[in-house]
Design an enzyme around this catalytic site. Structure first.
Site, PDB file in Angstrom:
ATOM      1  N   LYS A   1       1.706   3.760  -3.069  1.00 55.89           N
ATOM      2  CA  LYS A   1       1.378   5.445  -3.013  1.00 55.89           C
ATOM      3  C   LYS A   1       2.841   6.074  -3.326  1.00 55.89           C
ATOM      4  O   LYS A   1       2.907   7.291  -3.833  1.00 55.89           O
ATOM      5  CB  LYS A   1       1.097   5.696  -1.678  1.00 55.89           C
ATOM      6  CG  LYS A   1      -0.355   5.152  -1.561  1.00 55.89           C
ATOM      7  CD  LYS A   1      -1.347   6.159  -1.916  1.00 55.89           C
ATOM      8  CE  LYS A   1      -2.675   5.732  -1.892  1.00 55.89           C
ATOM      9  NZ  LYS A   1      -3.911   6.760  -2.198  1.00 55.89           N
TER      10      LYS A   1
ATOM     11  N   ARG B   1      -0.355  -6.531  15.736  1.00 57.11           N
ATOM     12  CA  ARG B   1      -0.452  -6.717  14.430  1.00 57.11           C
ATOM     13  C   ARG B   1       1.069  -6.574  13.778  1.00 57.11           C
ATOM     14  O   ARG B   1       1.587  -5.522  14.086  1.00 57.11           O
ATOM     15  CB  ARG B   1      -1.662  -6.065  13.635  1.00 57.11           C
ATOM     16  CG  ARG B   1      -2.885  -6.425  13.964  1.00 57.11           C
ATOM     17  CD  ARG B   1      -3.709  -5.430  13.295  1.00 57.11           C
ATOM     18  NE  ARG B   1      -3.737  -4.152  13.355  1.00 57.11           N
ATOM     19  CZ  ARG B   1      -4.631  -3.048  13.077  1.00 57.11           C
ATOM     20  NH1 ARG B   1      -5.798  -3.579  12.581  1.00 57.11           N
ATOM     21  NH2 ARG B   1      -4.490  -1.895  13.359  1.00 57.11           N
TER      22      ARG B   1
ATOM     23  N   ARG C   1      -1.434   7.422  17.515  1.00 57.13           N
ATOM     24  CA  ARG C   1      -1.587   7.855  16.404  1.00 57.13           C
ATOM     25  C   ARG C   1      -1.945   9.528  16.213  1.00 57.13           C
ATOM     26  O   ARG C   1      -2.388   9.742  17.281  1.00 57.13           O
ATOM     27  CB  ARG C   1      -2.630   7.235  15.499  1.00 57.13           C
ATOM     28  CG  ARG C   1      -2.329   5.804  15.361  1.00 57.13           C
ATOM     29  CD  ARG C   1      -1.128   5.378  14.288  1.00 57.13           C
ATOM     30  NE  ARG C   1      -0.756   4.175  14.000  1.00 57.13           N
ATOM     31  CZ  ARG C   1       0.039   3.428  14.558  1.00 57.13           C
ATOM     32  NH1 ARG C   1       1.059   3.999  15.573  1.00 57.13           N
ATOM     33  NH2 ARG C   1       0.535   2.066  14.276  1.00 57.13           N
TER      34      ARG C   1
ATOM     35  N   TYR D   1       0.836  -1.045   0.084  1.00 56.88           N
ATOM     36  CA  TYR D   1       0.143  -0.052   0.015  1.00 56.88           C
ATOM     37  C   TYR D   1       0.966   1.221  -0.082  1.00 56.88           C
ATOM     38  O   TYR D   1       0.688   2.168  -0.855  1.00 56.88           O
ATOM     39  CB  TYR D   1      -0.914   0.063   1.127  1.00 56.88           C
ATOM     40  CG  TYR D   1      -1.791   1.211   1.553  1.00 56.88           C
ATOM     41  CD1 TYR D   1      -2.670   1.798   0.522  1.00 56.88           C
ATOM     42  CD2 TYR D   1      -1.401   2.069   2.607  1.00 56.88           C
ATOM     43  CE1 TYR D   1      -3.327   2.915   1.085  1.00 56.88           C
ATOM     44  CE2 TYR D   1      -2.127   3.270   2.892  1.00 56.88           C
ATOM     45  CZ  TYR D   1      -3.043   3.712   1.759  1.00 56.88           C
ATOM     46  OH  TYR D   1      -3.740   4.791   2.179  1.00 56.88           O
TER      47      TYR D   1
HETATM   48  N1  LIG Z   1      -8.919   7.016   5.611  1.00 62.46           N
HETATM   49  C1  LIG Z   1      -7.749   7.405   5.767  1.00 62.46           C
HETATM   50  O1  LIG Z   1      -7.296   7.509   7.255  1.00 62.46           O
HETATM   51  C2  LIG Z   1      -6.607   7.598   4.962  1.00 62.46           C
HETATM   52  C3  LIG Z   1      -4.987   7.757   5.516  1.00 62.46           C
HETATM   53  C4  LIG Z   1      -4.191   7.871   4.526  1.00 62.46           C
HETATM   54  C5  LIG Z   1      -4.534   8.012   3.105  1.00 62.46           C
HETATM   55  N2  LIG Z   1      -5.653   7.745   2.570  1.00 62.46           N
HETATM   56  C6  LIG Z   1      -6.025   7.709   1.245  1.00 62.46           C
HETATM   57  O2  LIG Z   1      -7.038   8.745   0.931  1.00 62.46           O
HETATM   58  C7  LIG Z   1      -7.991   8.153   0.133  1.00 62.46           C
HETATM   59  C8  LIG Z   1      -9.288   7.718   0.239  1.00 62.46           C
HETATM   60  O3  LIG Z   1      -9.794   7.089   1.365  1.00 62.46           O
HETATM   61  P1  LIG Z   1     -10.965   6.619   1.869  1.00 62.46           P
HETATM   62  O4  LIG Z   1     -10.726   6.242   3.640  1.00 62.46           O
HETATM   63  O5  LIG Z   1     -11.814   7.745   1.695  1.00 62.46           O
HETATM   64  O6  LIG Z   1     -11.304   5.206   1.270  1.00 62.46           O
HETATM   65  P2  LIG Z   1     -12.595   4.868   0.701  1.00 62.46           P
HETATM   66  O7  LIG Z   1     -12.461   3.633   0.239  1.00 62.46           O
HETATM   67  O8  LIG Z   1     -13.721   5.306   1.197  1.00 62.46           O
HETATM   68  O9  LIG Z   1     -12.612   5.681  -0.710  1.00 62.46           O
HETATM   69  C9  LIG Z   1     -11.900   5.356  -2.046  1.00 62.46           C
HETATM   70  C10 LIG Z   1     -12.915   5.357  -3.153  1.00 62.46           C
HETATM   71  O10 LIG Z   1     -12.397   5.035  -4.229  1.00 62.46           O
HETATM   72  C11 LIG Z   1     -13.059   4.349  -5.217  1.00 62.46           C
HETATM   73  N3  LIG Z   1     -12.594   3.415  -6.160  1.00 62.46           N
HETATM   74  C12 LIG Z   1     -11.639   2.736  -5.808  1.00 62.46           C
HETATM   75  N4  LIG Z   1     -10.812   2.263  -7.078  1.00 62.46           N
HETATM   76  C13 LIG Z   1     -11.425   2.736  -7.651  1.00 62.46           C
HETATM   77  C14 LIG Z   1     -11.492   2.902  -9.187  1.00 62.46           C
HETATM   78  N5  LIG Z   1     -10.497   1.976 -10.010  1.00 62.46           N
HETATM   79  N6  LIG Z   1     -12.102   3.696 -10.120  1.00 62.46           N
HETATM   80  C15 LIG Z   1     -13.062   4.215  -9.469  1.00 62.46           C
HETATM   81  N7  LIG Z   1     -13.321   4.473  -8.381  1.00 62.46           N
HETATM   82  C16 LIG Z   1     -12.308   3.667  -7.389  1.00 62.46           C
HETATM   83  C17 LIG Z   1     -13.984   3.785  -4.166  1.00 62.46           C
HETATM   84  O11 LIG Z   1     -15.212   3.065  -4.469  1.00 62.46           O
HETATM   85  C18 LIG Z   1     -14.236   4.405  -2.919  1.00 62.46           C
HETATM   86  O12 LIG Z   1     -15.178   5.166  -3.002  1.00 62.46           O
HETATM   87  C19 LIG Z   1      -7.379   6.806  -0.542  1.00 62.46           C
HETATM   88  O13 LIG Z   1      -6.453   6.958  -1.603  1.00 62.46           O
HETATM   89  C20 LIG Z   1      -6.346   6.296   0.593  1.00 62.46           C
HETATM   90  O14 LIG Z   1      -5.293   5.538   0.371  1.00 62.46           O
HETATM   91  C21 LIG Z   1      -6.871   7.602   3.550  1.00 62.46           C
END
Ligand SMILES: NC(=O)c1ccc[n+]([C@@H]2O[C@H](COP(=O)([O-])OP(=O)(O)OC[C@H]3O[C@@H](n4cnc5c(N)ncnc54)[C@H](O)[C@@H]3O)[C@@H](O)[C@H]2O)c1
Length: 330
Positions: free
Chosen positions: A145, A283, A221, A141
């Site tokens: 990124k 973990r 965190r 992951y």
């Molecule tokens: N939630 C956190 O704490 C956190 C921390 C660090 C980074 N991020 C990054 O933030 C971003 C969003 O995270 P989130 O928690 O909102 O996740 P999430 O899973 O709620 O949102 C991701 C969205 O991307 C869509 N998606 C995935 N693959 C796709 C594709 N090929 N085509 C179209 N849509 C697609 C999914 O349907 C989903 O709605 C991600 O890139 C994640 O790596 C999140």
């Protein structure tokens, strides 16, 4: 600033960014395949359902809406799953994201804000973590990124595509209106898991690791409110558009660490119920402490969090879960 395409805009963070863009009177368009996101999380008229790797679809959406900037949120984001199934992560988070870059270049898009992560740093060698900390991801992951961040830098140099990469620490909370919030299945994030355990005492929260070298033995965190995270994206877009920032990676956190037990205690205070807990072994791959130094984004973009304290983050999360005990399904 012209229209902004938000990939993954029906997801947790993406839906809050779309809301923020609308609140600031920007024109937003969403592309999400709904593999993880929720149709109800975004206004129907903004949503295009499809894969961000579909070059023809992306080019058509950009041309029709005169898209000038992209916020690339869509990704798979489960660290454990990425170790078990790296192919899925390399394909979606890297190969598909490169296809997106080609499509947006073809369509004349000016720049992109990328959702990166603290996972690019790996095991911290110093805390708080600054952007100059070595990048040594410990899972696919974080690795994918980081690879995409590097691609953005080479594309900027070669093709002039502007970018800002935002390395989030732990996003938490919900929109203060309480109508959008976090709803993942399966859920792996701590705040919703604790709130759900408080609401349903039959499902205790597992605390993974109670023997870390931290004050109470549990992992520490840095939690950042989803609205503060969303605001940073709009600041980054504006700065790219005004030409004041380009080719930059910024940490997004509050610079303060809370242990798992701190978060449990705060949820108990806010919800007014005890959280049932069972202790479990550590973990693999969970660092003891992850805390951001967020000085660079404050200075470069003037970003200031409105919800820097844990209690207000949890209050908004509780407000969402209380009103929507089954998430977007009611
Ligand atoms: N939630 C956190 O704490 C956190 C921390 C660090 C980074 N991020 C990054 O933030 C971003 C969003 O995270 P989130 O928690 O909102 O996740 P999430 O899973 O709620 O949102 C991701 C969205 O991307 C869509 N998606 C995935 N693959 C796709 C594709 N090929 N085509 C179209 N849509 C697609 C999914 O349907 C989903 O709605 C991600 O890139 C994640 O790596 C999140």
């Amino acid at each position: 600033m012209g229209a902004v395409l938000v990939t993954g805009g029906a997801g947790y963070i993406g839906s809050h960014i779309v809301r923020r863009l609308q609140e600031d009177h920007h024109h937003a368009v969403v592309l999400d395949d709904l593999s993880e996101g929720h149709r109800q999380a975004v206004p129907a008229e903004l949503l295009h359902v499809g894969d961000f790797a579909d070059r023809d679809l992306v080019t058509a959406i950009c041309r029709e809406n005169k898209v000038e900037y992209v916020v690339h949120m869509a990704a798979n984001c489960q660290v454990g799953e990425s170790v078990e199934n790296p192919a899925k992560y390399y394909r979606n988070n890297l190969v598909n994201s490169l296809a997106l870059l080609d499509a947006v270049r073809d369509a004349g898009v000016k720049g992109l804000v990328f959702s990166s992560t603290a996972a690019v740093y790996g095991e911290p060698v110093q805390v708080p973590i600054t952007e100059d900390h070595p990048t040594a991801p410990t899972n696919p992951y974080g690795e994918t990124k980081l690879a995409f961040e590097n691609a953005l830098e080479w594309y900027r140099k070669a093709y002039g595509l502007r970018y800002v990469a935002l390395r989030y620490f732990n996003a938490a909370g919900a929109h203060p209106d309480g109508d959008i919030g976090e709803d993942h299945d399966p859920e792996s994030h701590l705040v919703p898991l604790i709130v759900r355990a408080a609401m349903n005492p039959a499902s205790p929260l597992k605390v993974f690791g109670t023997d870390y070298p931290t004050p109470d033995g549990t992992c520490v965190r840095d939690y950042i409110h989803i609205s503060d995270l969303a605001a940073a994206h709009v600041l980054a877009l504006d700065a790219m558009d005004q030409g004041t920032v380009d080719g930059a990676s910024f940490n997004l956190g509050n610079g303060e660490g809370f242990s798992v037990r701190d978060v449990i205690r705060t949820v108990e205070q806010v919800v007014g119920k005890a959280v049932p807990v069972t202790d479990a072994p550590r973990r693999a791959g969970d660092p003891a402490v992850l805390v951001a130094s967020a000085g660079r984004i404050r200075e470069a973009l003037g970003w200031e969090p409105r919800f820097p304290d844990l209690e207000s983050i949890i209050r908004t999360a509780w407000n969402w879960h209380r009103r929507n005990p089954n998430g977007f399904n009611g």
